[in-house]
Design an enzyme around this catalytic site. Structure first.
Site, PDB file in Angstrom:
ATOM      1  N   HIS A  17       0.842  -1.210   0.000  1.00  0.00           N
ATOM      2  CA  HIS A  17       0.000   0.000   0.000  1.00  0.00           C
ATOM      3  C   HIS A  17       0.877   1.259   0.000  1.00  0.00           C
ATOM      4  CE1 HIS A  17      -3.033  -2.677   2.342  1.00  0.00           C
ATOM      5  NE2 HIS A  17      -3.508  -2.544   1.127  1.00  0.00           N
ATOM      6  N   LYS A  41     -17.803  -8.025   3.567  1.00  0.00           N
ATOM      7  CA  LYS A  41     -17.819  -9.486   3.616  1.00  0.00           C
ATOM      8  C   LYS A  41     -16.576  -9.982   4.351  1.00  0.00           C
ATOM      9  CE  LYS A  41     -18.304  -9.536  -0.819  1.00  0.00           C
ATOM     10  NZ  LYS A  41     -18.217  -9.849  -2.227  1.00  0.00           N
ATOM     11  N   ARG A  91      -1.977  -5.924  -8.508  1.00  0.00           N
ATOM     12  CA  ARG A  91      -0.823  -6.782  -8.262  1.00  0.00           C
ATOM     13  C   ARG A  91      -0.580  -7.741  -9.414  1.00  0.00           C
ATOM     14  NH1 ARG A  91      -3.124  -7.814  -2.489  1.00  0.00           N
ATOM     15  NH2 ARG A  91      -4.870  -7.242  -3.791  1.00  0.00           N
ATOM     16  N   SER A 129      -2.881  -7.886   2.505  1.00  0.00           N
ATOM     17  CA  SER A 129      -3.095  -7.820   3.956  1.00  0.00           C
ATOM     18  C   SER A 129      -3.520  -9.200   4.469  1.00  0.00           C
ATOM     19  CB  SER A 129      -4.180  -6.792   4.296  1.00  0.00           C
ATOM     20  OG  SER A 129      -3.760  -5.510   3.940  1.00  0.00           O
TER      21      SER A 129
HETATM   22  P1  ADP Z   1      -9.853  -3.651  -0.405  1.00  0.00           P
HETATM   23  O1  ADP Z   1     -10.480  -4.423   0.722  1.00  0.00           O
HETATM   24  O2  ADP Z   1     -10.622  -2.453  -0.846  1.00  0.00           O
HETATM   25  O3  ADP Z   1      -9.365  -4.472  -1.565  1.00  0.00           O
HETATM   26  P2  ADP Z   1      -7.122  -3.444   0.471  1.00  0.00           P
HETATM   27  O4  ADP Z   1      -6.627  -2.674   1.649  1.00  0.00           O
HETATM   28  O5  ADP Z   1      -6.963  -4.913   0.511  1.00  0.00           O
HETATM   29  O6  ADP Z   1      -8.606  -2.988   0.310  1.00  0.00           O
HETATM   30  O7  ADP Z   1      -6.439  -2.893  -0.837  1.00  0.00           O
HETATM   31  C1  ADP Z   1      -6.579  -1.568  -1.280  1.00  0.00           C
HETATM   32  C2  ADP Z   1      -5.937  -1.414  -2.654  1.00  0.00           C
HETATM   33  O8  ADP Z   1      -4.527  -1.635  -2.542  1.00  0.00           O
HETATM   34  C3  ADP Z   1      -6.440  -2.391  -3.710  1.00  0.00           C
HETATM   35  O9  ADP Z   1      -6.513  -1.711  -4.959  1.00  0.00           O
HETATM   36  C4  ADP Z   1      -5.365  -3.451  -3.764  1.00  0.00           C
HETATM   37  O10 ADP Z   1      -5.280  -4.052  -5.056  1.00  0.00           O
HETATM   38  C5  ADP Z   1      -4.117  -2.626  -3.480  1.00  0.00           C
HETATM   39  N1  ADP Z   1      -3.063  -3.458  -2.883  1.00  0.00           N
HETATM   40  C6  ADP Z   1      -3.170  -4.309  -1.847  1.00  0.00           C
HETATM   41  N2  ADP Z   1      -1.995  -4.926  -1.584  1.00  0.00           N
HETATM   42  C7  ADP Z   1      -1.108  -4.441  -2.491  1.00  0.00           C
HETATM   43  C8  ADP Z   1       0.281  -4.700  -2.787  1.00  0.00           C
HETATM   44  N3  ADP Z   1       0.981  -5.620  -2.113  1.00  0.00           N
HETATM   45  N4  ADP Z   1       0.855  -4.010  -3.798  1.00  0.00           N
HETATM   46  C9  ADP Z   1       0.123  -3.116  -4.503  1.00  0.00           C
HETATM   47  N5  ADP Z   1      -1.180  -2.848  -4.310  1.00  0.00           N
HETATM   48  C10 ADP Z   1      -1.794  -3.493  -3.317  1.00  0.00           C
END
Ligand code: ADP
Length: 162
Positions: A17, A41, A91, A129
């Site tokens: 992130h 969910k 990703r 995450s």
């Molecule tokens: P959500 O539950 O909305 O998917 P996340 O916190 O999991 O929220 O992810 C937010 C954004 O960050 C999403 O667009 C996801 O693809 C991106 N993201 C998550 N992990 C990574 C990573 N390791 N590298 C790049 N982008 C990421």
């Protein structure tokens, strides 16, 4: 002045992130990392307050980045803060379908807001995450995947769940 919103769960914030927001902050005047606090969910490990605190600490030294929370439609939130861009990260091909779907929805709901997808840096493509939580829950080392202050938070969260 271009304001971008980077929405997500950030449960917890990872180095992936931070890579995306650092790069977005080079392109836009302000990037608001907006932590979603609505129904989901997904089972959350950290409360909204904990997710915000971890994110604020992680972004303290990144210029032009702010942290906020919202519980309504992402496009409505984006409009309410004057944003014209929504940032997301991609990703791998497996992300594409989901991100494509939500980008189409945002575009229909708000044709005036552009979705900008950043390709994850190659060192961040393989984790999320969820993966970080799974490793941490089994006692594995996640210090190379998250900012240093997130490590004790994960240990504490799993400690208190045992
Ligand atoms: P959500 O539950 O909305 O998917 P996340 O916190 O999991 O929220 O992810 C937010 C954004 O960050 C999403 O667009 C996801 O693809 C991106 N993201 C998550 N992990 C990574 C990573 N390791 N590298 C790049 N982008 C990421």
């Amino acid at each position: 002045m271009t304001i971008a919103v980077y929405p997500g769960s950030f449960d917890p914030v990872t180095n992936g992130h931070l890579d995306i927001v650092t790069r977005a902050a080079r392109l836009f005047d302000t990037v608001i990392m907006a932590v979603f606090d609505g129904p989901s969910k997904k089972n959350r490990l950290f409360s909204i307050e904990e997710r915000i605190a971890l994110l604020k600490e992680a972004t303290r030294e990144i210029p032009r980045v702010k942290v906020d929370t919202y519980a309504n439609l992402t496009v409505d939130y984006a409009r309410s803060v004057g944003a014209s861009v929504i940032v997301r990260g991609l990703r791998a091909a497996s992300d594409f379908e989901y991100e494509f779907q939500i980008a189409q929805i945002y575009q229909t709901q708000a044709p005036d807001i552009d979705v900008v997808l950043f390709m994850a840096g190659h060192q961040y493509t393989f984790f999320s995450s969820s993966m970080v939580k799974e490793i941490a829950s089994l006692g594995g080392d996640v210090s190379w995947l998250v900012p240093s202050h997130v490590v004790p938070a994960l240990q504490g969260a799993y400690g208190r769940k045992v």
